[in-house]
Design an enzyme around this catalytic site. Structure first.
Site, PDB file in Angstrom:
ATOM      1  N   PHE A  22     -29.172   7.701  73.309  1.00  0.00           N
ATOM      2  CA  PHE A  22     -29.925   8.487  73.938  1.00  0.00           C
ATOM      3  C   PHE A  22     -31.514   8.013  73.908  1.00  0.00           C
ATOM      4  CE2 PHE A  22     -30.853  10.343  69.703  1.00  0.00           C
ATOM      5  CZ  PHE A  22     -32.385  10.355  69.674  1.00  0.00           C
TER       6      PHE A  22
ATOM      7  N   CYS B  93     -34.314   2.583  66.552  1.00  0.00           N
ATOM      8  CA  CYS B  93     -33.521   1.829  65.685  1.00  0.00           C
ATOM      9  C   CYS B  93     -34.383   0.895  64.985  1.00  0.00           C
ATOM     10  CB  CYS B  93     -32.346   1.013  66.602  1.00  0.00           C
ATOM     11  SG  CYS B  93     -32.947   0.066  67.496  1.00  0.00           S
TER      12      CYS B  93
HETATM   13  P1  NAD Z   1     -24.446   7.998  69.351  1.00  0.00           P
HETATM   14  O1  NAD Z   1     -23.422   7.054  68.356  1.00  0.00           O
HETATM   15  O2  NAD Z   1     -24.263   9.383  69.105  1.00  0.00           O
HETATM   16  O3  NAD Z   1     -23.941   7.838  70.867  1.00  0.00           O
HETATM   17  C1  NAD Z   1     -24.147   6.374  71.344  1.00  0.00           C
HETATM   18  C2  NAD Z   1     -23.004   6.451  72.480  1.00  0.00           C
HETATM   19  O4  NAD Z   1     -21.796   6.630  72.158  1.00  0.00           O
HETATM   20  C3  NAD Z   1     -23.450   7.702  73.557  1.00  0.00           C
HETATM   21  O5  NAD Z   1     -23.239   7.089  75.091  1.00  0.00           O
HETATM   22  C4  NAD Z   1     -22.400   8.763  73.415  1.00  0.00           C
HETATM   23  O6  NAD Z   1     -21.689   9.411  74.401  1.00  0.00           O
HETATM   24  C5  NAD Z   1     -21.124   7.819  72.902  1.00  0.00           C
HETATM   25  N1  NAD Z   1     -20.395   8.657  71.643  1.00  0.00           N
HETATM   26  C6  NAD Z   1     -20.985   9.554  70.889  1.00  0.00           C
HETATM   27  N2  NAD Z   1     -20.108   9.934  69.940  1.00  0.00           N
HETATM   28  C7  NAD Z   1     -18.705   9.548  70.224  1.00  0.00           C
HETATM   29  C8  NAD Z   1     -17.713   9.583  69.680  1.00  0.00           C
HETATM   30  N3  NAD Z   1     -17.249  10.294  68.730  1.00  0.00           N
HETATM   31  N4  NAD Z   1     -16.468   8.668  70.168  1.00  0.00           N
HETATM   32  C9  NAD Z   1     -16.865   7.796  71.224  1.00  0.00           C
HETATM   33  N5  NAD Z   1     -18.181   7.770  71.793  1.00  0.00           N
HETATM   34  C10 NAD Z   1     -19.142   8.593  71.378  1.00  0.00           C
HETATM   35  O7  NAD Z   1     -25.893   7.443  69.215  1.00  0.00           O
HETATM   36  P2  NAD Z   1     -27.257   8.253  69.604  1.00  0.00           P
HETATM   37  O8  NAD Z   1     -27.282   9.638  69.023  1.00  0.00           O
HETATM   38  O9  NAD Z   1     -27.113   8.395  71.105  1.00  0.00           O
HETATM   39  O10 NAD Z   1     -28.395   7.326  69.184  1.00  0.00           O
HETATM   40  C11 NAD Z   1     -28.782   7.252  68.194  1.00  0.00           C
HETATM   41  C12 NAD Z   1     -28.267   5.894  67.259  1.00  0.00           C
HETATM   42  O11 NAD Z   1     -28.268   4.822  67.845  1.00  0.00           O
HETATM   43  C13 NAD Z   1     -29.114   5.766  65.981  1.00  0.00           C
HETATM   44  O12 NAD Z   1     -27.930   5.729  64.888  1.00  0.00           O
HETATM   45  C14 NAD Z   1     -29.576   4.471  66.197  1.00  0.00           C
HETATM   46  O13 NAD Z   1     -30.111   3.708  65.235  1.00  0.00           O
HETATM   47  C15 NAD Z   1     -28.794   3.856  67.010  1.00  0.00           C
HETATM   48  N6  NAD Z   1     -29.490   2.664  67.893  1.00  0.00           N
HETATM   49  C16 NAD Z   1     -29.205   1.501  67.600  1.00  0.00           C
HETATM   50  C17 NAD Z   1     -29.796   0.255  67.980  1.00  0.00           C
HETATM   51  C18 NAD Z   1     -29.821  -0.887  67.572  1.00  0.00           C
HETATM   52  O14 NAD Z   1     -30.089  -1.899  68.293  1.00  0.00           O
HETATM   53  N7  NAD Z   1     -28.898  -1.386  66.578  1.00  0.00           N
HETATM   54  C19 NAD Z   1     -30.565   0.661  69.172  1.00  0.00           C
HETATM   55  C20 NAD Z   1     -30.869   1.924  69.636  1.00  0.00           C
HETATM   56  C21 NAD Z   1     -30.080   2.977  68.859  1.00  0.00           C
END
Ligand code: NAD
Length: 496
Positions: A150, A282
């Site tokens: 998100f 992130c």
């Molecule tokens: P999230 O892991 O909850 O969701 C990411 C994606 O996975 C979304 O599209 C979501 O629909 C899907 N998803 C969520 N739960 C799932 C499940 N149980 N099974 C399968 N798919 C699932 O992450 P978020 O809350 O949307 O984003 C924040 C996180 O992303 C933070 O941990 C942040 O550090 C990380 N992030 C990392 C980077 C990087 O470059 N390393 C960049 C941006 C964000």
């Protein structure tokens, strides 16, 4: 009134058929503004079939045809950046300047991808053996998918789709269901730029859609960005299905502040990197490691800056920090502040007591001092506007602390000592390192990625590694009969 947020399949909006939807909110008011369709396995099948058909023609399109579309997309994105920024702010909550910033960073990836004719050049070895030439080419994979978080609803999809499309693949985007509208705007821009229908698809959904993508035999590769537990799951499931997977996970980024640092410069950098976008980046700094006697001065310098930050709706002028993404997340972050205090940290500034708008998912900025490594505020990724200060005696103690952390996305050092900075960049076990800069995000012509629990897979995102991720190498070994010895009449003299 709420807006229905549909999928985008075959070059047009397509209403979901699963009967499942999720609400979308404006985090600044807490009010529901949309209802997003959540894809079923059958809808994933329909999208993959459309993408596969489109990939055949797009993969065979000339490099100049593909670059023409990329240049047009770059222009469209540039011209309509303000509209797109408003869409980001309305569903994510970040301030308009940050939204414009993420579009600008995403644009750099599109600009990089316009150079695809140069990036796809292979090698050529003439006369590798007598009369034998050897050369290499890179070909698209076919249908590839991106699953995104998100916190950057435009930049992270652009990290992936610019290179995936430039290299001749069809790309299916599964954006976060929390702020899904920006993905549809991108889809319209791709269409306006002349991208053939089916090459860019948006499929909204939750775990059901993600599982269907991971298991679908028609999808060759999955690029994922999100939290560490989901990144690990996506990597394990996707690779077990024979797919190529790059999965970027969560972070706990440390700034090491040495006693000789320029305190004002370090405090400005730490404040902008810890509290910008409400800490939902992130590459946010969430731990300041203060070495020796710099700690008191650093804590004071950060503390005096915090009351000056305006916490309000992201669309209001002069706002420095908007709300968090959901009510549950805001409450979770507030819970960490209480847990930190209970575990013995000093709450220097308490975001729970800040004067913030009562509607929406707001929380003020928090500064915790005397945090120690066993506290949950240190061990967990909080992903909110909370900065922890850990005090250490020496440079070595700080380095050891950072290297012991399972997350290893980004880090920064603040010092005037070039030798200390050089030693830090060599010895720190982290994928992206800053020297006197707040957020060491690499530019589009380098690749982006952390180490350890911040990345699963072998390739980093975008840049040269992105081109490599979305293509397969092939090596051709060729021998042609010498015309001088050919028995066929070639219409020219056989002598040299
Ligand atoms: P999230 O892991 O909850 O969701 C990411 C994606 O996975 C979304 O599209 C979501 O629909 C899907 N998803 C969520 N739960 C799932 C499940 N149980 N099974 C399968 N798919 C699932 O992450 P978020 O809350 O949307 O984003 C924040 C996180 O992303 C933070 O941990 C942040 O550090 C990380 N992030 C990392 C980077 C990087 O470059 N390393 C960049 C941006 C964000």
């Amino acid at each position: 009134m709420t807006t229905r947020i549909t999928h985008w399949i075959d070059g047009r909006p397509m209403e979901g058929t699963s009967g499942r939807t999720a609400p979308v909110h404006d985090p600044a008011t807490g009010r529901q503004t949309g209802e997003v369709d959540l894809a079923s396995r059958q809808e994933v099948d329909v999208a993959v079939a459309s993408a596969a058909e489109a990939a055949r023609a797009w993969g065979a399109a000339s490099l100049s045809q593909r670059t023409a579309v990329l240049f047009a997309f770059r222009e469209a994105l540039h011209q309509r950046a303000d509209e797109l920024a408003a869409i980001i702010t309305a569903e994510h909550g970040k301030v308009l300047g940050d939204a414009a910033g993420e579009i600008a960073r995403g644009l750099e990836n599109v600009e990089f991808a316009t150079g695809i004719p140069e990036l796809l050049k292979g090698g050529y070895s003439q006369q590798a053996s007598t009369g034998v030439d050897v050369y290499s080419i890179r070909q698209p994979l076919g249908v590839v998918a991106g699953i995104t978080p998100f916190n950057f609803p435009v930049m992270v999809p652009l990290w992936m789709c610019a290179n995936a499309i430039a290299t001749g693949n069809a790309f299916i985007l599964k954006p976060s269901e929390k702020d899904p509208s920006a993905a549809l705007f991108l889809a319209q821009l791709w269409k306006d730029a002349g991208l053939p229908d089916g090459v860019f698809t948006v499929l909204h959904g939750d775990k059901e859609a993600v599982d269907a993508i991971l298991e679908h035999p028609g999808i060759a590769a999955v690029s994922f960005v999100g939290s560490t537990p989901v990144a690990r799951y996506v990597y394990e499931q996707g690779t077990s299905q024979g797919k190529r997977v790059q999965a970027l996970g969560g972070a706990k980024n440390h700034a090491l502040v040495l006693p000789d640092a320029d305190i004002d410069m370090a405090a400005d950098a730490v404040v902008s990197a810890a509290y910008g976008a409400a800490g939902e980046r992130c590459m946010a700094l969430s731990v300041a490691v203060a070495v020796g006697d710099v700690a008191d001065a650093l804590v004071d310098a950060v503390a005096v800056r915090l009351p000056k930050l305006k916490v309000a709706a992201g669309c209001e002028a002069d706002t420095d920090m908007g709300p968090l993404i959901t009510r549950e997340h805001r409450d979770r972050v507030a819970g960490y502040i209480g847990a930190g205090a209970q575990a013995g940290a000093t709450v220097v500034v308490d975001g729970r007591e800040a004067d913030v708008p009562s509607e929406g998912y707001f929380l003020g900025t928090t500064l915790l001092d005397h945090v120690t490594p066993e506290m949950t505020v240190y061990t967990d990724e909080i992903f909110g506007p909370v900065l922890s200060v850990v005090r250490v005696e020496t440079f070595e103690d700080g380095l050891e602390l950072i290297n012991a952390n399972p997350y290893a996305n980004g880090t920064a050092i603040f010092t005037r000592d070039g030798g200390a900075a050089r030693r830090f960049q060599n010895e720190v076990q982290v994928g992206m390192v800053g020297v006197n800069v707040p957020i060491p995000v690499p530019v589009a012509y380098y690749s982006f990625g952390g180490w350890k629990d911040s990345l699963f897979g072998d390739t980093h995102m975008y840049g040269p590694e992105g081109v490599s991720f979305f293509t397969r190498g092939k090596v051709v070994t060729s021998r042609w009969p010498d015309p001088a010895t050919s028995s066929v009449d070639l219409g020219f003299p056989r002598t040299r």
